[in-house]
Write a protein that holds these residues in place. Structure first.
Motif, PDB file in Angstrom:
ATOM      1  N   ARG A 338       0.877  -1.175   0.000  1.00 22.18           N
ATOM      2  CA  ARG A 338       0.000   0.000   0.000  1.00 22.18           C
ATOM      3  C   ARG A 338       0.906   1.214   0.000  1.00 22.18           C
ATOM      4  NH1 ARG A 338      -3.448   2.485   4.956  1.00 22.18           N
ATOM      5  NH2 ARG A 338      -4.494   4.138   3.791  1.00 22.18           N
ATOM      6  N   LEU A 339       0.830   2.008  -1.050  1.00 24.01           N
ATOM      7  CA  LEU A 339       1.687   3.189  -1.163  1.00 24.01           C
ATOM      8  C   LEU A 339       0.984   4.338  -0.455  1.00 24.01           C
ATOM      9  CD1 LEU A 339       2.895   2.722  -4.846  1.00 24.01           C
ATOM     10  CD2 LEU A 339       4.024   2.042  -2.714  1.00 24.01           C
ATOM     11  N   ALA A 340       1.423   4.574   0.752  1.00 25.23           N
ATOM     12  CA  ALA A 340       0.709   5.481   1.644  1.00 25.23           C
ATOM     13  C   ALA A 340       1.508   6.765   1.839  1.00 25.23           C
ATOM     14  CB  ALA A 340       0.467   4.797   2.984  1.00 25.23           C
ATOM     15  N   HIS A 341       0.810   7.874   1.918  1.00 21.28           N
ATOM     16  CA  HIS A 341      -0.614   8.065   1.646  1.00 21.28           C
ATOM     17  C   HIS A 341      -0.760   8.959   0.413  1.00 21.28           C
ATOM     18  CE1 HIS A 341      -2.079   6.215   5.282  1.00 21.28           C
ATOM     19  NE2 HIS A 341      -1.331   6.988   6.062  1.00 21.28           N
ATOM     20  N   PRO A 364      -3.713  11.743  -1.502  1.00 19.35           N
ATOM     21  CA  PRO A 364      -3.388  12.129  -0.120  1.00 19.35           C
ATOM     22  C   PRO A 364      -4.539  12.803   0.631  1.00 19.35           C
ATOM     23  CG  PRO A 364      -2.465  13.729  -1.621  1.00 19.35           C
ATOM     24  CD  PRO A 364      -3.079  12.661  -2.474  1.00 19.35           C
ATOM     25  N   LEU A 365      -5.716  12.176   0.628  1.00 18.14           N
ATOM     26  CA  LEU A 365      -6.825  12.682   1.425  1.00 18.14           C
ATOM     27  C   LEU A 365      -6.776  11.984   2.776  1.00 18.14           C
ATOM     28  CD1 LEU A 365      -9.764  13.010  -1.112  1.00 18.14           C
ATOM     29  CD2 LEU A 365      -7.896  14.564  -0.618  1.00 18.14           C
ATOM     30  N   ILE A 396      -0.852  -2.206 -10.436  1.00 17.02           N
ATOM     31  CA  ILE A 396      -1.884  -1.504  -9.663  1.00 17.02           C
ATOM     32  C   ILE A 396      -3.211  -2.226  -9.815  1.00 17.02           C
ATOM     33  CG2 ILE A 396      -3.184   0.631  -9.390  1.00 17.02           C
ATOM     34  CD1 ILE A 396      -0.735   2.165 -10.298  1.00 17.02           C
ATOM     35  N   ALA A 397      -3.773  -2.628  -8.676  1.00 16.67           N
ATOM     36  CA  ALA A 397      -5.093  -3.260  -8.654  1.00 16.67           C
ATOM     37  C   ALA A 397      -6.124  -2.402  -7.944  1.00 16.67           C
ATOM     38  CB  ALA A 397      -5.010  -4.630  -7.975  1.00 16.67           C
ATOM     39  N   ILE A 398      -5.667  -1.454  -7.110  1.00 19.09           N
ATOM     40  CA  ILE A 398      -6.576  -0.726  -6.223  1.00 19.09           C
ATOM     41  C   ILE A 398      -6.240   0.762  -6.252  1.00 19.09           C
ATOM     42  CG2 ILE A 398      -7.381  -0.476  -3.843  1.00 19.09           C
ATOM     43  CD1 ILE A 398      -6.343  -3.396  -3.394  1.00 19.09           C
ATOM     44  N   TRP A 399      -7.265   1.573  -6.460  1.00 12.69           N
ATOM     45  CA  TRP A 399      -7.138   3.020  -6.288  1.00 12.69           C
ATOM     46  C   TRP A 399      -7.683   3.384  -4.910  1.00 12.69           C
ATOM     47  CZ3 TRP A 399      -3.871   4.414  -9.640  1.00 12.69           C
ATOM     48  CH2 TRP A 399      -3.963   4.128 -10.995  1.00 12.69           C
ATOM     49  N   GLY A 400      -6.851   3.982  -4.066  1.00 12.86           N
ATOM     50  CA  GLY A 400      -7.277   4.414  -2.739  1.00 12.86           C
ATOM     51  C   GLY A 400      -7.790   5.835  -2.774  1.00 12.86           C
ATOM     52  N   LEU A 401      -8.896   6.100  -2.046  1.00 12.04           N
ATOM     53  CA  LEU A 401      -9.585   7.382  -2.141  1.00 12.04           C
ATOM     54  C   LEU A 401      -9.443   8.249  -0.900  1.00 12.04           C
ATOM     55  CD1 LEU A 401     -12.865   6.020  -3.769  1.00 12.04           C
ATOM     56  CD2 LEU A 401     -10.799   6.858  -4.915  1.00 12.04           C
ATOM     57  N   MET A 402      -9.480   7.642   0.290  1.00  9.05           N
ATOM     58  CA  MET A 402      -9.379   8.405   1.531  1.00  9.05           C
ATOM     59  C   MET A 402      -8.744   7.536   2.597  1.00  9.05           C
ATOM     60  SD  MET A 402     -13.047  10.380   1.975  1.00  9.05           S
ATOM     61  CE  MET A 402     -13.509  11.763   0.917  1.00  9.05           C
ATOM     62  N   ARG A 444     -10.160  -1.119 -12.362  1.00 10.50           N
ATOM     63  CA  ARG A 444      -9.537  -1.268 -11.046  1.00 10.50           C
ATOM     64  C   ARG A 444     -10.582  -1.281  -9.931  1.00 10.50           C
ATOM     65  NH1 ARG A 444      -5.222   0.444 -14.492  1.00 10.50           N
ATOM     66  NH2 ARG A 444      -3.297  -0.494 -13.730  1.00 10.50           N
ATOM     67  N   LEU A 445     -10.171  -1.847  -8.801  1.00  6.61           N
ATOM     68  CA  LEU A 445     -10.958  -1.785  -7.587  1.00  6.61           C
ATOM     69  C   LEU A 445     -10.690  -0.462  -6.877  1.00  6.61           C
ATOM     70  CD1 LEU A 445     -10.135  -5.390  -6.332  1.00  6.61           C
ATOM     71  CD2 LEU A 445     -12.240  -4.669  -7.480  1.00  6.61           C
ATOM     72  N   THR A 446     -11.599  -0.076  -5.998  1.00 12.00           N
ATOM     73  CA  THR A 446     -11.398   1.115  -5.181  1.00 12.00           C
ATOM     74  C   THR A 446     -11.399   0.722  -3.707  1.00 12.00           C
ATOM     75  OG1 THR A 446     -13.778   1.568  -5.177  1.00 12.00           O
ATOM     76  CG2 THR A 446     -12.445   2.672  -6.855  1.00 12.00           C
ATOM     77  N   ALA A 447     -10.783   1.570  -2.890  1.00  9.46           N
ATOM     78  CA  ALA A 447     -10.676   1.276  -1.455  1.00  9.46           C
ATOM     79  C   ALA A 447     -10.653   2.562  -0.656  1.00  9.46           C
ATOM     80  CB  ALA A 447      -9.423   0.458  -1.165  1.00  9.46           C
ATOM     81  N   MET A 448     -11.131   2.465   0.577  1.00  8.86           N
ATOM     82  CA  MET A 448     -10.945   3.506   1.584  1.00  8.86           C
ATOM     83  C   MET A 448     -10.443   2.837   2.854  1.00  8.86           C
ATOM     84  SD  MET A 448     -14.230   6.036   1.305  1.00  8.86           S
ATOM     85  CE  MET A 448     -14.675   6.878  -0.220  1.00  8.86           C
ATOM     86  N   ALA A 449      -9.644   3.560   3.625  1.00  8.41           N
ATOM     87  CA  ALA A 449      -9.099   3.030   4.882  1.00  8.41           C
ATOM     88  C   ALA A 449      -9.624   3.860   6.041  1.00  8.41           C
ATOM     89  CB  ALA A 449      -7.572   3.055   4.853  1.00  8.41           C
TER      90      ALA A 449
END
Length: 861
Positions: A338-341, A364-365, A396-402, A444-449
């Protein structure tokens, strides 16, 4: 690793004059901090890109946030006048204005994505050009507004000069390189492939585009030529390629990459431009059991999150260093990062493509959003830029949003109802970002943490994206280790159809701190091991957990952090310099399947000075391994074979001073380590020199900068030394404080304390001794004495003046450290003692309140 990057950037072949030429533009710069106009505040200094102006963040939380200016002079030959010229900036943190020959050519907001600047409007050919870039890292109305990491300012990634023919693949406004590769349908038998080129045509004309696909071994798979009439301007040219039969599939076990090259030609066949990028054929999905599937098979995603900085460079690190980090994850057996953030250097994604690491890349939200239109607009643009610039990377499989989007709301918005309304708005904004990501890239899939807060469920936020990520720390910041599986089991019960990911889990560790009985939040190397040994087992053995990402690959800069290592988040599997901690090898033992792993977990504490209870005392030797059984030899003596449980084999060995060679082995697989023990007896020998240092109120052993060992606080026993009475200072259920203590480099010595009325007794012979008493009033931030400490029952007790008696004689009366130096400041009070008794009894009591002591040492003189 630079050739990796060149491929990624769609670089064209330099020898052919007609096509795109791209070259690095990193040398010959000068730099200074500046005002808003870019006027230097000091003499310009020569620097090389990548560069950051925030190495001060390793030393202070108040690191520089403001303007800086970068300048460079260059010339371009007159023969280039018929071509177009651009600068491609891979990353400038956080805002940039680009001037050429005093003319503003463009600006960019957002420190983690690339941007292109067209130069020709102000470019002089055959003469000196003056380039100026004004940078600012204050992040007003720009993400991230908050975050547990340093906002390093500077031109910290590569800069490229790009020369193109007037008809070319467009360098668009989103920082892309003018080409999109799609693989919409992939199976083991067939793969479809298309290419979309964004063509900027200087005139209305007939154009040709030749597209060539080569296999991982370099052989040509297919070549096809397309023709089309283009009107002047920029338009997309979408072409479908023939089906690839029996494609060699990309996966972590076999990261096979094809290569696509698209060559743009005029009607006479002359080359105008070239686009080139690697291609990976793979498909992924979330199955009915909410597991991640790659190429039709379930795959548990396990790896580490990664921040991009490395001491002492900050974020101005090379492509080779980026690649080395990804290689560490791969060598650890990880298949995920996970390439954070924030979006990271193109070299990172290129490495993941080539190594076979599946990526969650995010914008970077972090922590808190803003309703300000400038913020929402720039955040939306960040998502578009990230997708445009990295969509061709097969890893890349996942785009992170927040990430933890409401964690700061309760601190910044005081009333409950406005807090709820703000988080409901945040959820609405998150839905719009998720919709946009699906529109821009439905593949791609999307994700939030989210942090551990069920209110995200109440706000409707935790179910927006395809994947719900939880950043979970039970057993670290609070609670117990088993709270982890309890929380995630409850989430699965409430939302059985939701894909669950452990997007963060980790514990801090400090190489100076060790514990034979590690406890929550003690920052010992041993507790981090205990924590990860628990969490990883649960993640691996729970089918409905899609995967987990350790927080973090490496210790990283977080200027506002306090804790044991000020300005550092030390939850890394590797140290600040990226050398592995022992716990890295636990992950390796759990994850590596294709080779034997045996690691004796003594690297972190190879030279031990500690208190021993006698010749019969034992210490534990722990070995991380993926073998079923192991034998241990200590100085050639067989200590027997052990069955491995949870990838750990354990032995007890004699705890006597000396140097020991340890060999852990199974057949020809082995590891060798050297362990040096320097034991201090718990019973004092009468007449022997005394040199004892006590970390009062603490259960850990601490080694200071002078290599002096401060022993964990221990109760007195006859013939020895230790405390009588009192208790540890606690905040909540954690020992000590994480607040920074001023006037010392030895934070852990002053962040814990023994409180109450208590004594320290030493059964020593008569003689002269130096006693040093360490004080830091942890209750008081101001210059006065006063105020409250929490005892173990959670009751608050006033801190009073301190009386110190030695063998019944008062040596300090009404002593109030905070009145001398202020609260949260270190004060060492040294006393020379002529002892005429067979013991030394140091009694510490409070006047009109509670006494405290942070540490003490007793040395024979």
């Amino acid at each position: 690793m630079k050739y990796f990057l060149l491929s990624l950037l769609a670089v064209c072949l330099l020898p052919f004059q007609g096509i795109c030429q791209t070259s690095s533009f990193n040398g010959g710069w000068s730099f200074a901090l500046s005002d808003a106009s870019g006027h230097p505040n000091a003499k310009m200094e020569a620097i090389h890109i990548p560069h950051t102006y925030n190495l001060d963040a390793y030393k202070t939380k108040d690191y520089y946030r403001g303007y800086a200016v970068y300048e460079k002079q260059f010339t371009i030959d007159k023969a280039e006048a018929g071509r177009l010229h651009y600068l491609h900036f891979e990353g400038v943190n956080s805002k940039a204005q680009v001037f050429l020959n005093d003319q503003l050519l463009g600006a960019h907001q957002g420190g983690y994505t690339a941007f292109n600047i067209a130069l020709d409007k102000a470019l002089k050919f055959g003469a000196t050009n003056r380039l100026k870039v004004v940078v600012n890292n204050e992040n007003k109305n720009l993400a991230p507004l908050s975050g547990d990491f340093t906002i390093f300012g500077g031109i910290y990634r590569d800069v490229w000069m790009v020369s193109k023919a007037k008809t070319h693949f467009d360098l668009d406004q989103l920082g892309g390189w003018g080409g999109i590769i799609r693989t919409p349908k992939v199976s083991a038998s067939q793969a479809s492939l298309s290419f979309e080129g964004k063509i900027n045509s200087a005139q209305s004309q007939n154009l040709k585009m030749e597209v060539v696909l080569t296999a991982p071994d370099g052989s040509k798979v297919m070549a096809k030529t397309f023709k089309k009439y283009f009107h002047k301007g920029t338009k997309s040219w979408h072409v479908e390629m023939p089906t690839v039969n029996k494609p060699q599939l990309w996966s972590p076990d076999s990261p096979l990459l094809y290569h696509l090259t698209a060559t743009l030609k005029d009607r006479h066949g002359r080359t105008l431009d070239t686009f080139s990028h690697q291609v990976g054929f793979r498909w992924f999905a979330i199955n009915a059991q909410n597991q991640f599937e790659l190429n039709g098979a379930p795959l548990k995603l396990i790896g580490a999150s990664r921040h991009q900085d490395k001491a002492p460079y900050g974020i101005a690190v090379s492509d080779e260093q980026h690649f080395a980090d990804m290689k560490m994850i791969k060598d650890m057996g990880g298949n995920f990062t996970r390439l954070a953030h924030y979006p990271q250097d193109p070299a990172v994604l290129d490495a993941c493509d080539r190594l076979g690491i599946i990526v969650w890349q995010e914008i970077p939200l972090v922590d808190i959003m803003s309703k300000n239109e400038a913020f929402t607009s720039s955040a939306t643009n960040m998502l578009k830029e990230m997708i445009e610039q990295y969509r061709n990377n097969p890893s890349i499989a996942i785009w992170g949003l927040m990430n933890e989007a409401c964690i700061q709301v309760k601190y910044r918005i005081k009333k409950k109802e406005p807090r709820d309304l703000f988080c409901l708005w945040t959820a609405k904004f998150g839905k719009s970002l998720n919709k946009l990501a699906k529109e821009e890239d439905p593949s791609r899939l999307t994700a939030m943490a989210f942090n551990e807060d069920i209110n995200y469920d109440r706000y409707g936020m935790s179910g927006i994206a395809d994947i719900t990520g939880w950043n979970l720390y039970p057993g670290w910041y609070g609670g117990q280790l088993k709270g982890f599986e309890h929380f995630i089991a409850e989430q699965h019960r409430l939302f059985p159809h939701r894909a669950l990911f452990i997007s963060e889990f980790g514990a801090g560790s400090d190489a100076r701190i060790h514990a034979n009985n590690p406890q929550k939040f003690d920052f010992s190397m041993e507790y981090q091991q205990k924590y990860l040994e628990h969490y990883l087992k649960v993640i691996q053995n729970t089918d409905y957990i899609m995967g987990g990402s350790v927080w973090n690959l490496a210790d990283f800069s977080s200027a506002s952090r306090q804790e044991s290592m000020v300005h550092i988040n030390n939850k890394g599997l590797v140290h600040l310099d990226h050398t592995p901690k022992d716990v890295y090898y636990f992950l390796q033992a759990c994850l590596v399947k294709d080779r034997p792993i045996v690691h004796i977990a003594t690297d972190d504490w190879a030279n031990r000075t500690q208190v021993t209870e006698g010749d019969r005392a034992k210490i534990e030797v722990k070995v991380y391994t993926n073998q079923n059984h192991l034998s241990l030899f200590v100085n050639g003596i067989d200590h027997g074979e052990r069955t491995v449980r949870n990838h750990i084999a354990r032995w007890k060995m004699q705890n006597k001073s000396g140097v020991y060679q340890l060999i852990a082995a199974k057949n020809r697989t082995m590891d060798v380590a050297t362990l040096s023990l320097n034991n201090i007896p718990a019973k004092l020998k009468k007449g022997a020199p005394v040199n004892i240092h006590i970390n009062a109120g603490s259960s850990v052993i601490y080694t200071d900068h002078a290599k002096t060992t401060w022993f964990a606080d221990r109760a007195y026993s006859e013939g020895g030394w230790g405390f009588i009475g009192g208790e540890h200072f606690k905040q909540g259920d954690r020992n000590g404080t994480v607040a920074t203590i001023k006037d010392t480099d030895e934070q852990p010595l002053f962040q814990t304390a023994r409180i109450g009325d208590f004594s320290y007794k030493f059964d020593v012979a008569p003689g002269t001794y130096q006693l040093a008493l360490n004080f830091a009033d942890l209750s008081n931030w101001g210059p006065q004495s006063a105020y409250l400490l929490n005892n173990q029952q959670g009751q608050q007790t006033k801190v009073g003046a301190i009386d110190v008696e030695i063998n019944g004689k008062v040596v300090l009366k009404n002593f109030t450290p905070a009145q001398v130096v202020g609260g949260h400041r270190a004060l060492v009070k040294k006393l020379l003692i002529q002892n005429d008794q067979q013991q030394l009894n140091i009694k510490i009591t409070g006047s009109n309140g509670q006494a405290f002591l942070n540490g003490l040492s007793l040395i024979s003189k």
